[in-house]
Write a protein that holds these residues in place. Structure first.
Motif, short mmCIF file in Angstrom:
data_model
loop_
_atom_site.label_atom_id
_atom_site.label_comp_id
_atom_site.label_asym_id
_atom_site.label_seq_id
_atom_site.Cartn_x
_atom_site.Cartn_y
_atom_site.Cartn_z
N MET A 1 0.98 -1.38 -0.03
CA MET A 1 -0.02 0.11 0.21
C MET A 1 0.77 1.19 -0.08
O MET A 1 1.79 1.38 0.89
CB MET A 1 -0.86 0.04 1.24
N SER A 2 0.52 2.16 -0.94
CA SER A 2 1.41 3.46 -1.27
C SER A 2 1.14 4.38 0.12
O SER A 2 0.08 4.16 0.52
CB SER A 2 1.33 4.09 -2.39
N ARG A 3 1.91 5.43 0.03
CA ARG A 3 1.73 6.48 1.06
C ARG A 3 0.44 7.13 0.81
O ARG A 3 -0.53 7.62 1.74
CB ARG A 3 2.92 7.39 1.35
N GLU A 4 0.17 7.41 -0.49
CA GLU A 4 -0.83 8.31 -0.70
C GLU A 4 -2.42 7.35 -0.51
O GLU A 4 -3.18 7.88 0.34
CB GLU A 4 -1.06 8.46 -2.20
N GLU A 5 -2.20 6.25 -0.60
CA GLU A 5 -3.63 5.10 -0.07
C GLU A 5 -3.62 4.96 1.31
O GLU A 5 -4.68 4.88 1.80
CB GLU A 5 -3.23 3.64 -0.37
N ILE A 6 -2.42 4.92 2.16
CA ILE A 6 -2.34 5.14 3.33
C ILE A 6 -3.20 6.37 4.02
O ILE A 6 -4.01 6.54 4.92
CB ILE A 6 -1.27 4.82 4.07
N ARG A 7 -2.65 7.63 3.43
CA ARG A 7 -3.24 8.88 3.86
C ARG A 7 -4.73 8.95 3.61
O ARG A 7 -5.54 9.36 4.32
CB ARG A 7 -2.48 9.89 3.08
N ARG A 8 -5.09 8.25 2.46
CA ARG A 8 -6.68 8.35 2.04
C ARG A 8 -7.40 7.40 3.03
O ARG A 8 -8.41 7.83 3.46
CB ARG A 8 -6.68 7.70 0.76
N LEU A 9 -6.66 6.45 3.28
CA LEU A 9 -7.45 5.47 4.08
C LEU A 9 -7.85 6.25 5.79
O LEU A 9 -8.66 6.07 6.25
CB LEU A 9 -6.82 4.20 4.45
N VAL A 10 -6.47 6.75 5.98
CA VAL A 10 -6.71 7.50 7.47
C VAL A 10 -7.58 8.62 7.40
O VAL A 10 -8.54 8.71 8.23
CB VAL A 10 -5.08 7.90 7.81
N PHE A 11 -7.67 9.32 6.36
CA PHE A 11 -8.54 10.30 6.06
C PHE A 11 -9.90 9.89 5.94
O PHE A 11 -10.83 10.34 6.78
CB PHE A 11 -8.33 11.25 4.66
N LEU A 12 -10.19 8.82 5.33
CA LEU A 12 -11.62 8.14 5.36
C LEU A 12 -12.01 7.85 6.84
O LEU A 12 -13.19 7.84 7.26
CB LEU A 12 -11.57 6.93 4.52
N LEU A 13 -11.09 7.05 7.72
CA LEU A 13 -11.43 6.78 9.07
C LEU A 13 -11.72 7.71 9.84
O LEU A 13 -12.61 7.93 10.68
CB LEU A 13 -10.04 5.85 9.31
N PHE A 14 -10.95 9.02 9.51
CA PHE A 14 -11.22 10.29 10.41
C PHE A 14 -12.75 10.76 10.18
O PHE A 14 -13.20 11.20 10.97
CB PHE A 14 -10.11 11.17 10.16
N LEU A 15 -12.94 10.68 8.72
CA LEU A 15 -14.39 11.30 8.41
C LEU A 15 -15.38 10.33 8.96
O LEU A 15 -16.41 10.67 9.57
CB LEU A 15 -14.45 11.24 6.99
N GLY A 16 -15.13 8.95 8.97
CA GLY A 16 -16.31 8.01 9.50
C GLY A 16 -16.44 8.37 11.05
O GLY A 16 -17.61 8.15 11.45
N GLN A 17 -15.36 8.38 11.82
CA GLN A 17 -15.25 8.63 13.26
C GLN A 17 -15.84 10.03 13.38
O GLN A 17 -16.60 10.17 14.36
CB GLN A 17 -14.04 8.65 13.77
#
Length: 328
Positions: A1-17
């Motif tokens: 998983m690339s850094r961009e994908e990791i950042r996107r996943l973290v951002f999605l988790l943040f929005l979900g929470q």
């Protein structure tokens, strides 16, 4: 998983929470308002729709575009949305915050039925199994509130019935919003929901809630609770399109599960109440059902003919636009 994908996943988790937190705060403030003896659910929702109308209405007017959806459909959408908010907020007068937040999950089976009948959405057996498990878990909440092992609230069964009726209205509203948002414009949908929500709730306040509103003892605490509820629900209506656009309903539904757990924590630490063991069992069962449903969500499709072309619609997953950073 690339850094961009990791950042996107973290951002999605943040929005979900963040969405889940908004829902938990709205439930918490509604419970406190009910505890203070105030019974004005329509007025609470009125300020939410007012904020939506002022903010998104201003954006819509700035665009100077014509409505893409006839206004009378937005009135119908606002009516069912207002009734859903009224019934669920009203339930806090009779049932516990834990029961209300758990029973909110009834929206999922209603949506399955409505999209199946109205939109022709096809669901896999695994999705029906997941929804069925959710219903079993919700039945445990009803069992606890019926007095088998105790439950919170003055009239828990009445409160549970109000929540279930409210989720039926939410299902109609969600299916309507899903169709309009995918086919038309998100800002227009939220703006018109706010505008017509203000009108519908104002009329109903004058008819049904005027006397109760006059009896409210407006104190700094009460005003803060009303503002807190309106702010939390405004953010909820605002952030949900982001989550649905970037990830679909899988992360959205899983994120909302944490609001139920926060409701339990609020009941334990703020109200100092003993939570019945059936609530924990119900939460676990509902969580399993939602996970099964969400993991198999990609199998649900609706095919419709439009101008001789096949259009595939995936339930609760917004279509990608040219630029994923665009909101408006």
């Amino acid at each position: 998983m690339s850094r961009e994908e990791i950042r996107r996943l973290v951002f999605l988790l943040f929005l979900g929470q963040l969405v889940s937190l908004c829902l938990a705060v709205a439930s918490f403030t509604s419970s406190l308002i009910a505890d203070l003896g105030t019974d004005t659910p329509l007025t609470q929702s009125f300020f939410t729709y007012l904020f939506l109308a002022l903010v998104y209405g201003a954006i819509f007017l700035h665009r100077r575009r014509k409505l893409l959806v006839p206004w009378y459909w937005y009135i119908a959408l606002a009516i069912v949305d207002v009734q859903g908010n009224f019934l669920v907020v009203k339930a806090y007068q009779y049932s516990s915050i834990t029961s209300v937040t758990l029973l909110d999950c009834w929206t999922i089976p209603w949506v399955i039925i409505l999209t199946w009948l109205a939109l022709g959405t096809k669901y896999s057996p695994w999705q029906f199994l997941g929804a069925g498990i959710c219903v079993v878990g919700l039945g445990l909440v009803l069992l606890s509130d019926a007095g088998v092992s105790g439950g919170g609230g003055r009239k828990p069964i009445l409160g549970d019935a109000l929540v279930i009726a409210g989720t039926f209205c939410y299902a109609f509203s969600n299916v309507g919003e899903e169709f309009f948002v995918k086919k038309k414009d998100r800002v227009e949908v939220v703006a018109m929901l706010g505008v017509f929500g203000v009108l519908v709730s104002a009329v109903e306040i004058c008819v049904f809630e005027r006397k109760d509103l006059q009896e409210v003892k407006w104190s700094p605490t009460m005003i803060s609770l009303f503002v807190g509820f309106a702010a939390a629900t405004f953010l909820f209506y605002t952030i949900v399109p982001f989550v649905l656009k970037m990830s679909g309903a899988t992360l959205f539904n899983l994120s909302l599960l944490t609001s139920d757990m926060w409701a339990v924590l609020i009941r334990i630490f703020f109200y100092h109440q003993q939570v019945d063991w059936l609530y924990y069992l119900a939460f676990g069962v509902v969580a399993i059902g939602l996970i099964i449903y969400s993991l198999n969500e990609n199998g649900s499709k609706t095919e419709a003919a439009t101008n001789g072309e096949e259009v595939t619609i995936q339930y609760e997953q917004l279509t990608e636009e040219n630029s994923p950073q665009e909101l408006f």
